[in-house]
Design a protein around this motif. Structure first.
Motif, PDB file in Angstrom:
ATOM      1  N   ASP A 150      54.075  41.354  38.481  1.00 48.82           N
ATOM      2  CA  ASP A 150      55.530  41.395  38.313  1.00 48.82           C
ATOM      3  C   ASP A 150      56.244  40.760  39.511  1.00 48.82           C
ATOM      4  N   ALA A 151      55.697  40.977  40.718  1.00 49.10           N
ATOM      5  CA  ALA A 151      56.318  40.403  41.912  1.00 49.10           C
ATOM      6  C   ALA A 151      56.294  38.880  41.857  1.00 49.10           C
ATOM      7  N   LEU A 152      55.186  38.306  41.379  1.00 47.70           N
ATOM      8  CA  LEU A 152      55.111  36.846  41.269  1.00 47.70           C
ATOM      9  C   LEU A 152      56.113  36.316  40.244  1.00 47.70           C
ATOM     10  N   HIS A 196      50.320  24.789  42.260  1.00 51.47           N
ATOM     11  CA  HIS A 196      50.069  25.984  41.457  1.00 51.47           C
ATOM     12  C   HIS A 196      49.554  27.096  42.353  1.00 51.47           C
ATOM     13  N   LEU A 197      49.535  28.301  41.815  1.00 53.37           N
ATOM     14  CA  LEU A 197      49.092  29.491  42.541  1.00 53.37           C
ATOM     15  C   LEU A 197      48.138  30.262  41.645  1.00 53.37           C
ATOM     16  N   GLU A 198      47.074  30.803  42.241  1.00 59.19           N
ATOM     17  CA  GLU A 198      46.111  31.616  41.501  1.00 59.19           C
ATOM     18  C   GLU A 198      45.950  32.961  42.204  1.00 59.19           C
ATOM     19  N   VAL A 199      45.844  34.017  41.421  1.00 65.64           N
ATOM     20  CA  VAL A 199      45.629  35.347  41.975  1.00 65.64           C
ATOM     21  C   VAL A 199      44.374  35.946  41.362  1.00 65.64           C
ATOM     22  N   SER A 200      43.575  36.623  42.198  1.00 68.64           N
ATOM     23  CA  SER A 200      42.363  37.311  41.762  1.00 68.64           C
ATOM     24  C   SER A 200      42.395  38.742  42.267  1.00 68.64           C
ATOM     25  N   ALA A 238      53.987  51.611  44.937  1.00 69.56           N
ATOM     26  CA  ALA A 238      55.406  51.597  44.595  1.00 69.56           C
ATOM     27  C   ALA A 238      56.298  51.665  45.835  1.00 69.56           C
ATOM     28  N   ASP A 239      55.720  52.052  46.984  1.00 70.95           N
ATOM     29  CA  ASP A 239      56.502  52.159  48.217  1.00 70.95           C
ATOM     30  C   ASP A 239      56.612  50.835  48.963  1.00 70.95           C
ATOM     31  N   THR A 240      55.937  49.811  48.471  1.00 66.26           N
ATOM     32  CA  THR A 240      55.932  48.507  49.150  1.00 66.26           C
ATOM     33  C   THR A 240      56.769  47.504  48.371  1.00 66.26           C
ATOM     34  N   ASP A 241      57.579  46.731  49.087  1.00 66.20           N
ATOM     35  CA  ASP A 241      58.361  45.656  48.483  1.00 66.20           C
ATOM     36  C   ASP A 241      57.455  44.434  48.352  1.00 66.20           C
ATOM     37  N   LYS A 243      57.568  41.954  46.232  1.00 64.40           N
ATOM     38  CA  LYS A 243      58.298  40.693  46.084  1.00 64.40           C
ATOM     39  C   LYS A 243      58.663  40.143  47.457  1.00 64.40           C
ATOM     40  N   GLY A 244      59.148  41.014  48.341  1.00 61.95           N
ATOM     41  CA  GLY A 244      59.503  40.572  49.686  1.00 61.95           C
ATOM     42  C   GLY A 244      58.290  40.163  50.494  1.00 61.95           C
ATOM     43  N   LEU A 245      57.210  40.936  50.397  1.00 63.21           N
ATOM     44  CA  LEU A 245      56.003  40.629  51.170  1.00 63.21           C
ATOM     45  C   LEU A 245      55.406  39.289  50.736  1.00 63.21           C
ATOM     46  N   LEU A 246      55.273  39.109  49.409  1.00 62.05           N
ATOM     47  CA  LEU A 246      54.701  37.852  48.924  1.00 62.05           C
ATOM     48  C   LEU A 246      55.661  36.688  49.180  1.00 62.05           C
ATOM     49  N   GLY A 247      56.965  36.945  49.085  1.00 60.05           N
ATOM     50  CA  GLY A 247      57.931  35.898  49.375  1.00 60.05           C
ATOM     51  C   GLY A 247      57.852  35.431  50.818  1.00 60.05           C
ATOM     52  N   ASP A 248      57.715  36.381  51.754  1.00 62.64           N
ATOM     53  CA  ASP A 248      57.571  36.008  53.166  1.00 62.64           C
ATOM     54  C   ASP A 248      56.300  35.192  53.385  1.00 62.64           C
TER      55      ASP A 248
END
Length: 261
Positions: A150-152, A196-200, A238-241, A243-248
């Motif tokens: 969801d964050a991605l 592109h981006l890949e997640v595992s 759920a306590d971690t942002d 979206k912000g962490l991956l965005g940074d």
């Protein structure tokens, strides 16, 4: 969804087996449930066992698309040996555990293009094993995996496809002979810097390990692969942002001297 299978074994007059799943959709760490019905043929036979196996199509790392082959990655006996009389009908309640590293087949409310996981039934008669064609089962993300995906999406990435590659992700507690790559294309915010981006994911009973591979543009004809590794505690995700962490991380990684994590 109910999965039904009827197969004829070992020639004319042999036993038949029918597997019906009452639960054919689960998350990693969950369980498929159903019944196995074995019916005798025209003579008595000794059944060695009935087993259920999970199978997925995986390709060789760096291999050509379309060269995938079936890999059995989990198998358990659900019925031990018994004697089956002619025309006798036996019905067994069965269940099959879903390993934590089982690849996902669904996300974002839809099937993941390129993914297929199947459940097949094995019946041993006279030390010969018949393995049926597998029927598809569905694997949804665990909550921790869903948070990352969801964050991605919130960062503008769009899902393209998923596949399985035989091999290992370095320095991770991987137990299966393959790993899943879920591929995204960048949205407008990253389109100039990312191809592109890949997640595992590699899940254990206590942690979720996340590997992000970024194909970064560094010139008209050149790319650079950048890897990020994160360890997630499912109990506190759920306590971690995220979206912000991956965005940074993406911002740092798409600069000229982005980090290699």
């Amino acid at each position: 969804m109910v999965v039904k299978r009827l197969m004829r074994l070992f020639g004319v007059g042999g036993p038949t087996v029918r597997t019906e799943l009452s639960v054919s959709r689960a998350k990693p760490g969950g369980t498929f449930k159903g019944t196995v019905e074995v019916t005798g043929g025209d003579h008595q036979v000794a059944i060695g066992y009935v087993a259920l196996a999970l199978v997925a199509d995986a390709g060789v790392q760096g291999g050509l698309p379309g060269r995938e082959s079936a890999v059995e990655f989990h198998r358990q006996r659900v019925v031990e040996g018994f004697t089956l009389a002619a025309r006798e009908r036996r019905v067994f309640d069965v269940s099959c555990a879903v390993p934590l590293e089982t690849p996902l087949t669904r996300a974002f409310g839809q099937p993941l293009a390129g993914m297929k996981v199947g459940l097949r039934t094995e019946l041993e008669v006279a030390r010969e094993v018949d393995r049926t064609d597998e029927d598809p089962v569905e694997i949804d993300p665990m909550p921790a995996q869903q948070h990352i995906l969801d964050a991605l999406v919130k960062l503008g990435f769009q899902f393209v496809k998923a596949d399985l590659e035989r091999g290992r992700l370095r320095s991770l507690p991987q137990t299966l002979p393959f790993y899943q790559e879920i591929e995204f294309l960048p949205g407008p915010a990253y389109a100039q810097a990312v191809r592109h981006l890949e997640v595992s994911f590699v899940a254990t009973d206590r942690k979720l390990h996340v590997v992000v591979e970024l194909d970064r543009r560094v010139g008209l004809l050149a790319d650079r692969d950048i890897f990020g590794r994160f360890t997630v505690d499912p109990a506190t995700i759920a306590d971690t942002d995220w979206k912000g962490l991956l965005g940074d991380w993406l911002t740092q990684s798409t600069t000229r001297r982005g980090p290699l994590l």
